[in-house]
Design a protein around this motif. Structure first.
Motif, PDB file in Angstrom:
ATOM      1  N   GLU A 187       0.965  -1.130  -0.039  1.00 50.28           N
ATOM      2  CA  GLU A 187       0.067  -0.065  -0.005  1.00 50.28           C
ATOM      3  C   GLU A 187       0.817   1.306  -0.003  1.00 50.28           C
ATOM      4  O   GLU A 187       1.545   1.325   0.988  1.00 50.28           O
ATOM      5  CB  GLU A 187      -1.069  -0.072   1.349  1.00 50.28           C
ATOM      6  N   ASP A 225      -0.224   4.446  -0.849  1.00 50.47           N
ATOM      7  CA  ASP A 225      -0.883   5.655  -0.328  1.00 50.47           C
ATOM      8  C   ASP A 225      -1.118   5.815   1.152  1.00 50.47           C
ATOM      9  O   ASP A 225      -1.171   4.788   1.811  1.00 50.47           O
ATOM     10  CB  ASP A 225      -2.372   5.554  -0.953  1.00 50.47           C
ATOM     11  N   THR A 279      -6.069   7.084   5.356  1.00 51.87           N
ATOM     12  CA  THR A 279      -6.995   8.089   5.815  1.00 51.87           C
ATOM     13  C   THR A 279      -7.108   8.327   7.515  1.00 51.87           C
ATOM     14  O   THR A 279      -7.120   7.071   8.050  1.00 51.87           O
ATOM     15  CB  THR A 279      -8.683   7.844   5.442  1.00 51.87           C
ATOM     16  N   SER A 311      -0.576  12.184   6.903  1.00 52.79           N
ATOM     17  CA  SER A 311      -1.500  12.173   5.539  1.00 52.79           C
ATOM     18  C   SER A 311      -2.011  13.498   5.279  1.00 52.79           C
ATOM     19  O   SER A 311      -2.264  14.268   6.225  1.00 52.79           O
ATOM     20  CB  SER A 311      -2.464  11.107   5.896  1.00 52.79           C
ATOM     21  N   ASP A 358      -5.039  13.273   4.184  1.00 49.12           N
ATOM     22  CA  ASP A 358      -6.364  13.111   4.201  1.00 49.12           C
ATOM     23  C   ASP A 358      -6.804  12.880   5.699  1.00 49.12           C
ATOM     24  O   ASP A 358      -6.930  11.825   6.009  1.00 49.12           O
ATOM     25  CB  ASP A 358      -6.742  11.836   3.386  1.00 49.12           C
ATOM     26  N   LEU A 402     -15.870   4.472   4.101  1.00 51.30           N
ATOM     27  CA  LEU A 402     -14.781   4.952   3.456  1.00 51.30           C
ATOM     28  C   LEU A 402     -14.098   3.670   2.837  1.00 51.30           C
ATOM     29  O   LEU A 402     -13.278   3.822   1.798  1.00 51.30           O
ATOM     30  CB  LEU A 402     -13.790   5.135   4.486  1.00 51.30           C
ATOM     31  N   ASP A 403     -14.214   2.457   3.286  1.00 51.32           N
ATOM     32  CA  ASP A 403     -13.685   1.311   2.607  1.00 51.32           C
ATOM     33  C   ASP A 403     -14.512   1.070   1.282  1.00 51.32           C
ATOM     34  O   ASP A 403     -13.805   0.740   0.218  1.00 51.32           O
ATOM     35  CB  ASP A 403     -13.896  -0.033   3.337  1.00 51.32           C
ATOM     36  N   GLU A 404     -15.636   1.541   1.057  1.00 55.16           N
ATOM     37  CA  GLU A 404     -16.457   1.631  -0.287  1.00 55.16           C
ATOM     38  C   GLU A 404     -15.870   2.486  -1.047  1.00 55.16           C
ATOM     39  O   GLU A 404     -15.775   2.406  -2.272  1.00 55.16           O
ATOM     40  CB  GLU A 404     -17.965   1.340   0.042  1.00 55.16           C
ATOM     41  N   GLU A 405     -15.594   3.613  -0.643  1.00 55.29           N
ATOM     42  CA  GLU A 405     -15.067   4.930  -1.524  1.00 55.29           C
ATOM     43  C   GLU A 405     -13.779   4.588  -1.799  1.00 55.29           C
ATOM     44  O   GLU A 405     -13.376   5.122  -2.974  1.00 55.29           O
ATOM     45  CB  GLU A 405     -15.228   6.099  -0.742  1.00 55.29           C
ATOM     46  N   THR A 406     -12.743   4.126  -0.981  1.00 55.43           N
ATOM     47  CA  THR A 406     -11.356   4.069  -1.226  1.00 55.43           C
ATOM     48  C   THR A 406     -10.968   2.610  -0.871  1.00 55.43           C
ATOM     49  O   THR A 406     -10.237   2.315   0.168  1.00 55.43           O
ATOM     50  CB  THR A 406     -10.554   5.092  -0.455  1.00 55.43           C
ATOM     51  N   ARG A 464      -7.511   1.128   0.964  1.00 53.56           N
ATOM     52  CA  ARG A 464      -6.498   2.228   1.491  1.00 53.56           C
ATOM     53  C   ARG A 464      -6.880   1.808   3.109  1.00 53.56           C
ATOM     54  O   ARG A 464      -7.957   1.773   3.725  1.00 53.56           O
ATOM     55  CB  ARG A 464      -7.252   3.437   1.101  1.00 53.56           C
TER      56      ARG A 464
END
Length: 626
Positions: free
Chosen positions: A474, A476, A479, A502, A504, A568-572, A575
């Motif tokens: 990973e 990135d 968040t 980060s 974010d 958030l897991d669904e959106e990114t 990550r």
């Protein structure tokens, strides 16, 4: 406070390296065995109580095979000391010669034996005290727990320099009671078997039963408790100075010789002075040694010196378990069968987890049985003799593996194995109904627990195995969610740190207020956030942390936070999410009472319910840094 009660912290280099000679080792390792001379014969006489005065004619026949068995154990453990000069406890011998299952049986038996040794030693010591001062008899249990607390605290301090504390009462005890027995035997000889007691023992009364094989077996089984602690020398061979084997053998010889003389002498003198066992729960209770001492020397200075030494020896005999139980648990834990905390030394270089477990277990037994020795005795001998048996059987296998040239040693250990196995069967049959069934259930239960602990560690170690080369999966930054209750210096510090990790960063505020005040609370925080956080950062061209208000209608902080993380897991996908929890550092015990400790609870619940991609970061705030 910890320093006041337990002493200063010790560094690793202060680990004790002082070695013992036989004269010092006798009190250090023999308290358990020597002290058992007080309750072993009394336990046998208690079983013979239905015979009344006729019990005196049988006590010698009961103690004679016990003394012979003691001699066999002495010869057997001499061989163990030679074979294992770096500690030859039953667990080690069984593990190396009989395999895992046998070693766990030995470990479980040792644990039960050590726990019962503490309970029986302390209860017998308090029994000796109440014999000398009858007014203390109603306080038996309280006194037992007080002595247990004192011995526990002494062991948590880990004070090896207090050897005199053990040596003085031990040698006073040995000199006092051997001297009393010699005086009693001399009086028996010169009076033609009709000595005149200074203080006559209470009348034994008429017989309410007759001697039989079953009663004899039960008396023998109870009397065998006098041999607990014989293994202590082989458990601690590494503690001796050079020549190690010679010093250990001298120590074992002195302990077994004195114990044998005490057992034989008590049986003979009790017979001729008409001393029998009494009910410890009754107000007029007198221990057998109290009656013997009073009969031979009266209730003067000699009586109180002897009984004081007996009280000290019995109470301190628990120290054998407090030394050996944590040490054995450490070895078992290193093998993966007990929690690893058992193998960690504390601030005083002692294994305090083992000491704590031993204290709680022995204290529970004392409370359950009211601190009465006679009620604890039926549970006692099985663990000790199972330990003897496993050790001797292991030694037989050891000498067979060594090949020719060890026939004599093999024969001695084979004799020890055979006699102790027979003794176990007799004790089990004779004491099962009287309470030994508790021990019979406890030992398999402990073994199952040891297996389950090892299974857990096996699975944990397997999951931690890493055979592939190290890679960065990973790239990135995560968040970062910063839990905030409002804008303050602790929150600012956490946000500043999060922004270095980060770009974010999301500040999470949980709305725990119900009713119309909820909207006002969120509105005030949003306005303050825009004015104090967002505006200054945007002026500098820096991306400001977002503020999210999450309703928590049931006042549980982790549930709405985990739901937000799922979004958030669904959106990114792929990550990681790091939850940063600002937390004030508490330096004093009362500060924990004054704080809500919500951060610690949130931390615990996120670790329990979060998925593999949820990381938890604590951002400590020290009030003294303001």
């Amino acid at each position: 406070m910890a320093t006041l009660f337990f002493g200063r912290r010790l560094s690793n280099r202060e680990q004790g390296t002082r070695k013992l000679g036989w004269f010092e080792a006798v009190p250090a390792m023999g308290l358990d065995g020597l002290g058992s001379a007080s309750y072993g014969p009394e336990a046998a006489l208690t079983i013979l109580m239905p015979l009344g005065a006729a019990s005196l004619a049988w006590i010698g026949w009961v103690m004679a095979p016990i003394v012979v068995l003691l001699a066999i154990l002495y010869l057997s453990y001499r061989q163990t000391i030679v074979a294992y000069p770096s500690n030859g406890g039953a667990y080690t011998v069984a593990r190396e010669n009989l395999g895992r299952n046998a070693s766990l049986l030995a470990a479980a038996s040792l644990m039960v034996d050590y726990i019962l040794n503490v309970a029986v030693g302390i209860s017998a010591g308090v029994g000796a005290l109440s014999s000398s001062i009858p007014a203390l008899q109603p306080w038996t249990l309280t006194l037992c727990l007080v002595v247990l607390a004192l011995v526990t605290m002494a062991n948590l301090r880990g004070t090896p320099e207090a050897g005199w504390l053990f040596a003085l009462p031990t040698y006073v005890f040995v000199v006092s009671f051997l001297g009393l027995l010699v005086a009693g035997l001399w009086a028996i000889v010169v009076t033609g078997g009709h000595p005149h007691p200074v203080v006559a023992a209470p009348h034994l009364g008429d017989a309410s039963g007759a001697i039989g094989v079953w009663l004899f077996m039960r008396a023998f089984a109870s009397g065998c408790t006098a041999m607990t602690g014989v293994e202590a020398v082989s458990n601690g061979v590494s503690a001796f100075k050079e020549p190690v084997i010679g010093q250990a053998r001298k120590t074992l010889a002195v302990i077994c010789l004195v114990l044998g003389l005490l057992l034989g002498g008590i049986a003979i003198v009790a017979h001729f002075y008409a001393v029998g066992a009494m009910d410890q729960t009754k107000p007029d209770y007198q221990s057998v040694l109290s009656q013997l001492t009073a009969a031979i020397a009266g209730r003067g200075v000699v009586y109180y010196v002897a009984m004081a030494s007996l009280l000290a020896v019995l109470s301190l005999s628990a120290n054998t378990s407090f030394v050996d139980f944590p040490r054995m648990c450490r070895i078992v834990a290193q093998d993966g069968y007990l929690p690893r905390a058992f193998a960690v030394a504390d601030r005083r270089l002692v294994f305090s987890v083992g000491i704590f477990v031993l204290t709680v277990a022995a204290g529970g037994l004392l409370i359950l049985f009211g601190g009465i020795t006679d009620r604890l005795i039926p549970l006692f001998a099985i663990g000790a003799f199972l330990t003897f048996s496993m050790s001797q059987i292991g030694m037989v296998v050891h000498w067979r593996r060594q090949g020719r040239g060890h026939a004599g040693r093999l024969t001695i250990n084979a004799l020890g194995a055979g006699t102790t196995v027979v003794a176990v069967l007799v004790i089990l049959a004779a004491k099962f109904i009287d309470g030994a069934w508790i021990t019979v259930l406890a030992i398999p239960t402990i073994i199952v627990a040891l297996y389950l602990i090892h299974l857990y560690y096996d699975k944990l170690d397997a999951s931690l195995q890493c055979s592939a080369p190290f890679t960065i999966e990973e790239a990135d930054p995560p968040t970062i969610l910063v839990a905030v209750e409002g804008r303050n210096r602790m929150t600012d510090q956490a946000l500043q740190f999060a922004m270095t990790l980060s770009p974010d960063v999301i500040a999470i505020h949980l709305l725990r207020v119900s009713g119309p005040d909820t909207d006002d609370d969120g509105k005030r925080l949003k306005e303050q956030w825009q004015t104090d956080i967002v505006a200054p950062l945007e002026t500098r061209g820096t991306k400001a942390p977002r503020l999210m208000l999450l309703p928590a209608p049931y006042r549980e902080m982790h549930e709405p936070l985990l739901k937000f993380i799922a979004r958030l897991d669904e959106e990114t996908p792929g990550r990681s999410v790091a939850v940063m929890i600002p937390e004030a550092v508490k330096r004093r015990w009362w500060e924990y009472v004054l704080h809500t400790n919500r951060g610690a609870r949130l931390h615990r619940m996120l670790l329990k319910h979060g998925n593999a991609r949820v990381k938890v970061v604590i951002a400590p705030w020290r009030p003294d840094q303001v």
